[in-house]
Enzyme design. Sequence first.
Site, PDB file in Angstrom:
ATOM      1  N   ASP A 281      10.583   2.019   5.053  1.00 45.83           N
ATOM      2  CA  ASP A 281      10.177   3.406   4.417  1.00 45.83           C
ATOM      3  C   ASP A 281       8.625   3.869   4.719  1.00 45.83           C
ATOM      4  O   ASP A 281       8.488   4.867   5.014  1.00 45.83           O
ATOM      5  CB  ASP A 281       9.948   3.117   2.830  1.00 45.83           C
ATOM      6  CG  ASP A 281      11.541   2.865   2.210  1.00 45.83           C
ATOM      7  OD1 ASP A 281      12.314   2.549   3.131  1.00 45.83           O
ATOM      8  OD2 ASP A 281      11.554   2.964   1.095  1.00 45.83           O
TER       9      ASP A 281
ATOM     10  N   SER B  10      10.318   8.452  -2.533  1.00 43.64           N
ATOM     11  CA  SER B  10       8.955   9.157  -2.797  1.00 43.64           C
ATOM     12  C   SER B  10       7.730   8.036  -2.750  1.00 43.64           C
ATOM     13  O   SER B  10       6.713   8.376  -2.378  1.00 43.64           O
ATOM     14  CB  SER B  10       9.152   9.779  -3.913  1.00 43.64           C
ATOM     15  OG  SER B  10       9.629   9.047  -4.998  1.00 43.64           O
TER      16      SER B  10
HETATM   17  C1  MEV Z   1      15.333   0.249  -0.267  1.00 45.64           C
HETATM   18  O1  MEV Z   1      15.126   1.395   0.081  1.00 45.64           O
HETATM   19  C2  MEV Z   1      15.858  -0.616   1.020  1.00 45.64           C
HETATM   20  C3  MEV Z   1      15.943  -2.102   0.727  1.00 45.64           C
HETATM   21  O2  MEV Z   1      16.649  -2.231   2.364  1.00 45.64           O
HETATM   22  C4  MEV Z   1      14.678  -2.732   0.484  1.00 45.64           C
HETATM   23  C5  MEV Z   1      13.826  -2.723   1.442  1.00 45.64           C
HETATM   24  O3  MEV Z   1      14.172  -2.478   2.682  1.00 45.64           O
HETATM   25  O4  MEV Z   1      12.522  -2.904   1.068  1.00 45.64           O
HETATM   26  C6  MEV Z   1      17.184  -2.328  -0.315  1.00 45.64           C
END
Ligand code: MEV
Length: 320
Positions: free
Chosen positions: A152, A108
């Site tokens: 993300d 989120s």
């Molecule tokens: C976190 O959602 C994913 C990780 O690979 C960290 C990142 O990619 O920044 C653990």
Amino acid sequence: MIAKASAPAKAILFGEHSVVYGEPAIAGAVNKRAYITVKESECEKSIFRAPNINFEAELLTREKKYILRKGKPGIIRYILESVYRAHDHTPIDITLTSNVPIGSGLGSSAAVTVATLAALYRYHNIRFNKQSLAHDAHMVEQAVQGVASPLDTLVSTYGGLVYLSRNKKVERFNVNFNVPFVVGYTTKHGNTGKMVKDVKNLKDRNPKIINPVITAMGNLTNYAKQAILKRDFNKVGELMNINHGFLDVIGVNTLELSRMVYNAREAGAIGSKTTGAGGGGSIIALCPGKVDEVAKAIARDDNILKIHFTRKGVSSRVYQ
Ligand code: MEV
């Protein structure tokens, strides 16, 4: 003037943690979104509120600080960092509503950051495109978290199922991958920054063992890319199961995560794995034809969410 923007949450299918070391990853935007409204403040102060979670704070935009009025701070640091970068410090009123359950591990923070920046750019009539927005949102995540891959924020900006290659090239899958998933999540949360650091320490202590595992996770992601392109769901499921094993090796799985993973498989999921940083948080199960059975099995001990991937990325507009 009122500016509004929304952005989807995401689920990582393959490549969490190994993506931090430059390996490829696959993640998709899901049908849960964060909605931001920006308008002039009705008082002399800048205010951020999130009525869904009963949160309200006064923003001290120049100092990048806040005065808590009610609720628990969490997402506020992403809002402050975005406001600091994209706003001129005149009093504004920012409201967040969201249908991404707190703690569901669906990223989120990226959805909120992308939507906040897009709404602020609209509010100030600042030109932007998806590339610049994804970049700026990644900078915000990095400033707040210390470490963050661009995954993300890319997914929350572009929408769809996204492949991030070893040389950081972004490809959107042009296939219909509208299969049902169940996300299971626990009330115990992992801290992404700590989990990333723990993996790095393990890797530094055992380079000859962990380095090949990280590379294998990258190779697995590339096999998964081919399986997705062929819509070979059984292969995707098998690779999810192997990936869960690798995540065990690098130490990010917990009793609760593996309990959900195996409950899902026993109830008929064709693949299930931890998704995101681990250490608590969530799992994702691929379960065509078995959604209700899998959801019921996970819900015996934990929380569930039925999701599917969506092509819709960020959207924004202004109202005069
Ligand atoms: C976190 O959602 C994913 C990780 O690979 C960290 C990142 O990619 O920044 C653990």
